[in-house]
Design a protein around this motif. Structure first.
Motif, PDB file in Angstrom:
ATOM      1  N   VAL A  23       0.868  -1.174   0.000  1.00  0.00           N
ATOM      2  CA  VAL A  23       0.000   0.000   0.000  1.00  0.00           C
ATOM      3  C   VAL A  23       0.910   1.230   0.000  1.00  0.00           C
ATOM      4  O   VAL A  23       1.767   1.355   0.876  1.00  0.00           O
ATOM      5  N   PRO A  24       0.777   2.117  -0.982  1.00  0.00           N
ATOM      6  CA  PRO A  24       1.672   3.281  -1.036  1.00  0.00           C
ATOM      7  C   PRO A  24       1.701   4.060   0.282  1.00  0.00           C
ATOM      8  O   PRO A  24       0.645   4.403   0.843  1.00  0.00           O
ATOM      9  N   GLY A  25       2.897   4.301   0.768  1.00  0.00           N
ATOM     10  CA  GLY A  25       3.076   5.074   1.997  1.00  0.00           C
ATOM     11  C   GLY A  25       2.921   4.283   3.286  1.00  0.00           C
ATOM     12  O   GLY A  25       3.111   4.825   4.365  1.00  0.00           O
ATOM     13  N   ALA A  26       2.578   2.996   3.197  1.00  0.00           N
ATOM     14  CA  ALA A  26       2.366   2.184   4.397  1.00  0.00           C
ATOM     15  C   ALA A  26       3.651   1.454   4.788  1.00  0.00           C
ATOM     16  O   ALA A  26       4.387   0.963   3.939  1.00  0.00           O
ATOM     17  N   LEU A  27       3.906   1.397   6.097  1.00  0.00           N
ATOM     18  CA  LEU A  27       5.043   0.666   6.646  1.00  0.00           C
ATOM     19  C   LEU A  27       4.535  -0.361   7.640  1.00  0.00           C
ATOM     20  O   LEU A  27       3.571  -0.118   8.358  1.00  0.00           O
ATOM     21  N   LEU A  28       5.202  -1.491   7.689  1.00  0.00           N
ATOM     22  CA  LEU A  28       4.934  -2.487   8.722  1.00  0.00           C
ATOM     23  C   LEU A  28       6.031  -2.352   9.758  1.00  0.00           C
ATOM     24  O   LEU A  28       7.213  -2.524   9.445  1.00  0.00           O
ATOM     25  N   LEU A  29       5.656  -2.013  10.981  1.00  0.00           N
ATOM     26  CA  LEU A  29       6.613  -1.869  12.072  1.00  0.00           C
ATOM     27  C   LEU A  29       6.656  -3.157  12.869  1.00  0.00           C
ATOM     28  O   LEU A  29       5.615  -3.711  13.229  1.00  0.00           O
ATOM     29  N   THR A  30       7.853  -3.637  13.126  1.00  0.00           N
ATOM     30  CA  THR A  30       8.054  -4.775  14.013  1.00  0.00           C
ATOM     31  C   THR A  30       8.823  -4.236  15.209  1.00  0.00           C
ATOM     32  O   THR A  30       9.967  -3.805  15.076  1.00  0.00           O
TER      33      THR A  30
END
Length: 78
Positions: free
Chosen positions: A48-55
């Motif tokens: 998704v443009p601009g989306a980050l998955l944070l771990t």
């Protein structure tokens, strides 16, 4: 949302660029921070443009970000 039980100071011992390579492309997709206590934080782009998955430190990294995790390499910043 929740509270993380983190020490006041987190000593970063290694920084890595998360890189995807395939179909003739090389894409720097995120960053991983490795702390002295053995935990890791990552922020990696999703589809998704601009989306980050944070771990967050203490969590298990996912098996897939935008692409399967095995397709990524990790380049240490020196």
């Amino acid at each position: 949302m929740g509270n993380l039980d983190l020490p006041e100071e987190l000593d970063v011992v290694r920084i890595e660029i998360v890189r995807w390579q395939g179909d003739g492309l090389i894409v720097d997709s995120g960053i991983r921070l490795h702390f002295a206590d053995g935990r890791t934080f990552s922020a990696v782009a999703l589809d998704v443009p601009g989306a980050l998955l944070l771990t967050m430190p203490g969590e298990v990294a996912p098996a897939s970000w935008q692409f399967p995790a095995v397709e990524y390499s990790f380049v240490t910043i020196e």
